[in-house]
Design a protein around this motif. Sequence first.
Motif, PDB file in Angstrom:
ATOM      1  N   LYS A  75       1.019  -1.552   0.015  1.00  0.00           N
ATOM      2  CA  LYS A  75       0.579   0.035   0.130  1.00  0.00           C
ATOM      3  C   LYS A  75       1.038   0.982  -0.264  1.00  0.00           C
ATOM      4  O   LYS A  75       0.218   2.498  -0.255  1.00  0.00           O
ATOM      5  N   SER A  76       2.071   0.948   0.140  1.00  0.00           N
ATOM      6  CA  SER A  76       3.191   2.317  -0.067  1.00  0.00           C
ATOM      7  C   SER A  76       4.159   2.691  -0.992  1.00  0.00           C
ATOM      8  O   SER A  76       4.712   3.491  -1.154  1.00  0.00           O
ATOM      9  N   ALA A  77       3.603   1.466  -2.291  1.00  0.00           N
ATOM     10  CA  ALA A  77       4.299   1.867  -3.148  1.00  0.00           C
ATOM     11  C   ALA A  77       4.537   3.049  -3.856  1.00  0.00           C
ATOM     12  O   ALA A  77       3.596   3.342  -4.027  1.00  0.00           O
ATOM     13  N   VAL A  78       5.716   3.213  -4.318  1.00  0.00           N
ATOM     14  CA  VAL A  78       5.783   4.471  -5.643  1.00  0.00           C
ATOM     15  C   VAL A  78       6.266   3.521  -6.252  1.00  0.00           C
ATOM     16  O   VAL A  78       7.839   3.037  -6.742  1.00  0.00           O
ATOM     17  N   LYS A  79       5.982   4.386  -7.430  1.00  0.00           N
ATOM     18  CA  LYS A  79       6.661   4.363  -8.955  1.00  0.00           C
ATOM     19  C   LYS A  79       6.799   5.540  -9.347  1.00  0.00           C
ATOM     20  O   LYS A  79       7.283   6.329  -8.722  1.00  0.00           O
ATOM     21  N   ILE A  80       8.609   4.943 -10.037  1.00  0.00           N
ATOM     22  CA  ILE A  80       9.454   5.677 -10.265  1.00  0.00           C
ATOM     23  C   ILE A  80       9.597   5.360 -11.728  1.00  0.00           C
ATOM     24  O   ILE A  80       9.546   5.307 -12.709  1.00  0.00           O
ATOM     25  N   PHE A  81       9.401   7.600 -12.056  1.00  0.00           N
ATOM     26  CA  PHE A  81       9.608   7.978 -13.873  1.00  0.00           C
ATOM     27  C   PHE A  81      10.776   8.636 -14.150  1.00  0.00           C
ATOM     28  O   PHE A  81      11.478   9.717 -13.719  1.00  0.00           O
ATOM     29  N   LYS A  82      11.320   8.301 -15.419  1.00  0.00           N
ATOM     30  CA  LYS A  82      11.788   9.803 -16.113  1.00  0.00           C
ATOM     31  C   LYS A  82      10.901  10.339 -17.099  1.00  0.00           C
ATOM     32  O   LYS A  82      10.312   8.980 -18.080  1.00  0.00           O
ATOM     33  N   ARG A  83      10.445  11.594 -16.953  1.00  0.00           N
ATOM     34  CA  ARG A  83       9.764  12.120 -17.605  1.00  0.00           C
ATOM     35  C   ARG A  83       8.224  10.986 -17.636  1.00  0.00           C
ATOM     36  O   ARG A  83       7.556  11.209 -16.506  1.00  0.00           O
ATOM     37  N   ASN A  84       7.842  10.348 -18.399  1.00  0.00           N
ATOM     38  CA  ASN A  84       6.447   9.733 -18.668  1.00  0.00           C
ATOM     39  C   ASN A  84       6.513   8.177 -18.367  1.00  0.00           C
ATOM     40  O   ASN A  84       6.307   7.614 -18.695  1.00  0.00           O
ATOM     41  N   ASP A  85       7.765   8.190 -18.551  1.00  0.00           N
ATOM     42  CA  ASP A  85       8.750   6.471 -19.143  1.00  0.00           C
ATOM     43  C   ASP A  85       8.899   5.825 -17.608  1.00  0.00           C
ATOM     44  O   ASP A  85       9.338   6.232 -16.716  1.00  0.00           O
ATOM     45  N   PHE A  86       7.932   4.978 -17.385  1.00  0.00           N
ATOM     46  CA  PHE A  86       7.861   4.557 -16.119  1.00  0.00           C
ATOM     47  C   PHE A  86       9.246   3.207 -15.403  1.00  0.00           C
ATOM     48  O   PHE A  86       9.736   2.454 -16.797  1.00  0.00           O
ATOM     49  N   ILE A  87      10.269   3.239 -14.713  1.00  0.00           N
ATOM     50  CA  ILE A  87      11.502   2.594 -15.262  1.00  0.00           C
ATOM     51  C   ILE A  87      11.921   1.360 -13.521  1.00  0.00           C
ATOM     52  O   ILE A  87      12.383   1.470 -13.150  1.00  0.00           O
ATOM     53  N   GLY A  88      10.230   1.790 -12.524  1.00  0.00           N
ATOM     54  CA  GLY A  88      10.673   0.971 -11.617  1.00  0.00           C
ATOM     55  C   GLY A  88       9.999   1.629 -10.150  1.00  0.00           C
ATOM     56  O   GLY A  88       9.506   3.031 -10.541  1.00  0.00           O
ATOM     57  N   TYR A  89      10.571   1.224  -9.313  1.00  0.00           N
ATOM     58  CA  TYR A  89       9.918   1.472  -7.837  1.00  0.00           C
ATOM     59  C   TYR A  89      10.200   1.746  -6.958  1.00  0.00           C
ATOM     60  O   TYR A  89      11.971   1.438  -7.021  1.00  0.00           O
ATOM     61  N   ALA A  90      10.429   2.721  -6.172  1.00  0.00           N
ATOM     62  CA  ALA A  90      11.411   2.659  -4.194  1.00  0.00           C
ATOM     63  C   ALA A  90      11.204   1.172  -4.001  1.00  0.00           C
ATOM     64  O   ALA A  90      10.575   1.323  -3.855  1.00  0.00           O
ATOM     65  N   LYS A  91      12.974   1.127  -3.457  1.00  0.00           N
ATOM     66  CA  LYS A  91      12.389  -0.065  -2.632  1.00  0.00           C
ATOM     67  C   LYS A  91      11.679   0.290  -1.341  1.00  0.00           C
ATOM     68  O   LYS A  91      11.377   1.561  -0.987  1.00  0.00           O
TER      69      LYS A  91
END
Length: 223
Positions: free
Chosen positions: A168-184
């Motif tokens: 429930k605390s998941a955080v997605k990481i983006f470069k501009r609009n490109d999804f590149i993964g999650y925060a640990k």
Amino acid sequence: MILKKIYLSWRPGKGDGRYLVGVFSRENSSGDDILFKYQADEVVKAKEKGFYNYPEFPDFDKEYRTNLKTALSLRLMPKTRADRNNYLSFWNANVNGLDWFDELGFTQGELATDTFEFLAEYPKKHNGIGINFVSSVAALSHLKLATDCVNIGDKLRFELELENKFDKSAVKIFKRNDFIGYAKRGHNLFFHKVKNDEIDIRVTNLEKNGKMNQIYFSVRVFN
């Protein structure tokens, strides 16, 4: 002394999900009064994937308060090492006032011989100064990103993924609009305290060998 809480993270292997099986808490601001205890719900899930315990803390029901620095000494860079300053600089941990507990959290305490990590729950600011730390992108092995998808110095941003059924605390990481993964997991809790316009997220280092293996990024809170 900056950090008050560090999560003990375990995963079955590289590329697998993390379990925050325990937590270290600084009991007061005087420094070395640290408590470690397991998180029962996370331990139950981790056991299903093969987790036994952290060797120096064998009893799941015990609270550990003594000799923690000694138990974790292999996770800390010796002060006699010639490359110590470079190592601390990599993790933004070469600042005045850090004690061993802070250093453990900032550098994450990884060893090549296991899959434990020590992931700090960072404050937004300390003594009125914005926090500055380094983390890395999770879930890269599943996304199979192109090796040129990011470059050192690229600006990143984040989005909370509140409907993630696994975390429930998941955080997605983006470069501009490109999804590149999650925060640990563990580090992701920090992003629930800030907004994108309050921080600067930049790629600081890359590991790749025919594929993108690791993306390190710094997070700096604006003062």
